[in-house]
Design a protein around this motif. Structure first.
Motif, PDB file in Angstrom:
ATOM      1  N   GLU A   1     -13.755   6.305  -0.074  1.00 29.13           N
ATOM      2  CA  GLU A   1     -12.592   7.182   0.085  1.00 29.13           C
ATOM      3  C   GLU A   1     -11.350   6.563  -0.558  1.00 29.13           C
ATOM      4  O   GLU A   1     -10.552   7.261  -1.207  1.00 29.13           O
ATOM      5  CB  GLU A   1     -12.325   7.445   1.565  1.00 29.13           C
ATOM      6  N   LEU A   2     -11.196   5.262  -0.370  1.00 30.94           N
ATOM      7  CA  LEU A   2     -10.036   4.577  -0.939  1.00 30.94           C
ATOM      8  C   LEU A   2     -10.076   4.628  -2.469  1.00 30.94           C
ATOM      9  O   LEU A   2      -9.065   4.918  -3.117  1.00 30.94           O
ATOM     10  CB  LEU A   2      -9.995   3.130  -0.454  1.00 30.94           C
TER      11      LEU A   2
ATOM     12  N   VAL B   1      -4.172  -2.264  -4.243  1.00 30.82           N
ATOM     13  CA  VAL B   1      -5.021  -1.460  -3.366  1.00 30.82           C
ATOM     14  C   VAL B   1      -6.491  -1.598  -3.750  1.00 30.82           C
ATOM     15  O   VAL B   1      -7.365  -1.677  -2.886  1.00 30.82           O
ATOM     16  CB  VAL B   1      -4.574   0.018  -3.396  1.00 30.82           C
TER      17      VAL B   1
ATOM     18  N   SER C   1       0.525   7.191   1.086  1.00 34.37           N
ATOM     19  CA  SER C   1      -0.591   8.137   1.120  1.00 34.37           C
ATOM     20  C   SER C   1      -1.926   7.469   1.423  1.00 34.37           C
ATOM     21  O   SER C   1      -2.865   8.118   1.879  1.00 34.37           O
ATOM     22  CB  SER C   1      -0.688   8.875  -0.224  1.00 34.37           C
ATOM     23  N   MET C   2      -2.013   6.139   1.181  1.00 37.63           N
ATOM     24  CA  MET C   2      -3.275   5.433   1.379  1.00 37.63           C
ATOM     25  C   MET C   2      -3.286   4.565   2.630  1.00 37.63           C
ATOM     26  O   MET C   2      -4.303   3.940   2.955  1.00 37.63           O
ATOM     27  CB  MET C   2      -3.592   4.573   0.147  1.00 37.63           C
TER      28      MET C   2
ATOM     29  N   ASP D   1      -1.314   8.583  -7.278  1.00 37.54           N
ATOM     30  CA  ASP D   1      -0.185   8.820  -6.371  1.00 37.54           C
ATOM     31  C   ASP D   1       1.074   8.575  -7.190  1.00 37.54           C
ATOM     32  O   ASP D   1       1.294   7.470  -7.684  1.00 37.54           O
ATOM     33  CB  ASP D   1      -0.259   7.864  -5.176  1.00 37.54           C
TER      34      ASP D   1
ATOM     35  N   VAL E   1       0.849  -1.193   0.000  1.00 39.52           N
ATOM     36  CA  VAL E   1       0.000   0.000   0.000  1.00 39.52           C
ATOM     37  C   VAL E   1       0.883   1.240   0.000  1.00 39.52           C
ATOM     38  O   VAL E   1       1.776   1.369   0.847  1.00 39.52           O
ATOM     39  CB  VAL E   1      -0.918   0.017   1.243  1.00 39.52           C
TER      40      VAL E   1
ATOM     41  N   ILE F   1      -6.129   5.351   5.317  1.00 37.74           N
ATOM     42  CA  ILE F   1      -7.459   4.837   4.957  1.00 37.74           C
ATOM     43  C   ILE F   1      -7.509   3.327   5.139  1.00 37.74           C
ATOM     44  O   ILE F   1      -8.456   2.778   5.710  1.00 37.74           O
ATOM     45  CB  ILE F   1      -7.819   5.200   3.503  1.00 37.74           C
TER      46      ILE F   1
ATOM     47  N   ALA G   1      -9.120   7.974  -3.681  1.00 35.24           N
ATOM     48  CA  ALA G   1      -7.672   8.179  -3.591  1.00 35.24           C
ATOM     49  C   ALA G   1      -6.956   7.484  -4.745  1.00 35.24           C
ATOM     50  O   ALA G   1      -5.985   8.014  -5.303  1.00 35.24           O
ATOM     51  CB  ALA G   1      -7.153   7.662  -2.253  1.00 35.24           C
ATOM     52  N   VAL G   2      -7.441   6.303  -5.101  1.00 37.27           N
ATOM     53  CA  VAL G   2      -6.852   5.576  -6.239  1.00 37.27           C
ATOM     54  C   VAL G   2      -7.031   6.365  -7.532  1.00 37.27           C
ATOM     55  O   VAL G   2      -6.111   6.506  -8.335  1.00 37.27           O
ATOM     56  CB  VAL G   2      -7.485   4.172  -6.369  1.00 37.27           C
TER      57      VAL G   2
END
Length: 224
Positions: A163-164, A183, A116-117, A172, A113, A120, A167-168
């Motif tokens: 949220e995850l 992830v 940054s993630m 990143d 992971v 979460i 973020a994906v």
């Protein structure tokens, strides 16, 4: 014969509770292994999941014996049939957990992971442990009120999953394509794990009351 039947039912309830405790221990270890690239915790999670295979077989043997030898009817039959369904949910929770541990183990010594993630993912892991804890308590008590609360906890997991995924999609620069795939899969595994704990709660309500969760909730004072 009926005394033996009720003793076997109690044994079956204990077996289901034990399976859920294993699920909780496994998801906690798998999450620790994932977040910290800890190979020992990954291996421990996989070992616990393999123990679940044995527990599943024991539960299935008990339920088949109850159906074949005791001829349960009405409420007793409902408990046995629901127990068969619960075994499937509890075993699937273990299979999903093993997938999580496998990803972390495969990427070791690197992290699966991106940094940054991690926050979460840590919250998703904590939510999964909390839901497994609640499911185990419900299996021990058979309390429909407590069982109904598990579904509310699933809202937290669903929010974290969204949220995850956001973020994906945001991307990143430090995340490789393999990390993005991992992830995405990890989020799905945690989300499905939570769904199965919800099913444990729903099936417990049916086992205890003979009503669907919706029928039971509608019959409560002021609704639920």
């Amino acid at each position: 014969m009926r005394t033996r039947f009720h003793e076997d039912l109690e044994q079956l309830a204990h077996q289901l509770h034990t399976m859920c405790l294993h699920d909780r221990a496994a998801i906690a270890a798998a999450t620790g292994g994932l977040l910290h690239a800890d190979l020992e915790q990954c291996e421990r999670a996989i070992e616990i999941c393999q123990e679940l295979d044995i527990l599943r077989d024991q539960c299935e043997h008990t339920t088949m014996a109850l159906l074949a030898l005791q001829s349960p009817v009405a409420g007793e039959l409902r408990k046995v049939v629901t127990a068969i369904q619960l075994v499937t949910n509890l075993h699937r929770m273990g299979a999903l957990t093993e997938h999580i541990a496998d990803i972390a183990r495969r990427r070791h010594p690197e992290h699966a992971v991106p940094a940054s993630m991690v926050p979460i993912m840590a919250r998703m892991g904590a939510a999964a442990v909390a839901m497994a804890t609640a499911a185990a308590a419900v299996l021990a008590s058979g309390d429909p009120d407590d069982a109904a609360q598990i579904e509310a906890q699933d809202d937290t997991m669903d929010r974290l999953h969204r949220e995850l995924l956001a973020a994906v999609l945001d991307g990143d620069e430090h995340a490789s394509k393999a990390m993005v795939v991992d992830v995405t899969l990890l989020g799905r595994y945690y989300e499905r794990f939570a769904d199965h704990t919800v099913e444990v709660g729903r099936r417990t309500i049916f086992m205890a009351t003979g009503s669907t969760p919706e029928e039971w909730a509608a019959a409560q004072p002021h609704g639920r």
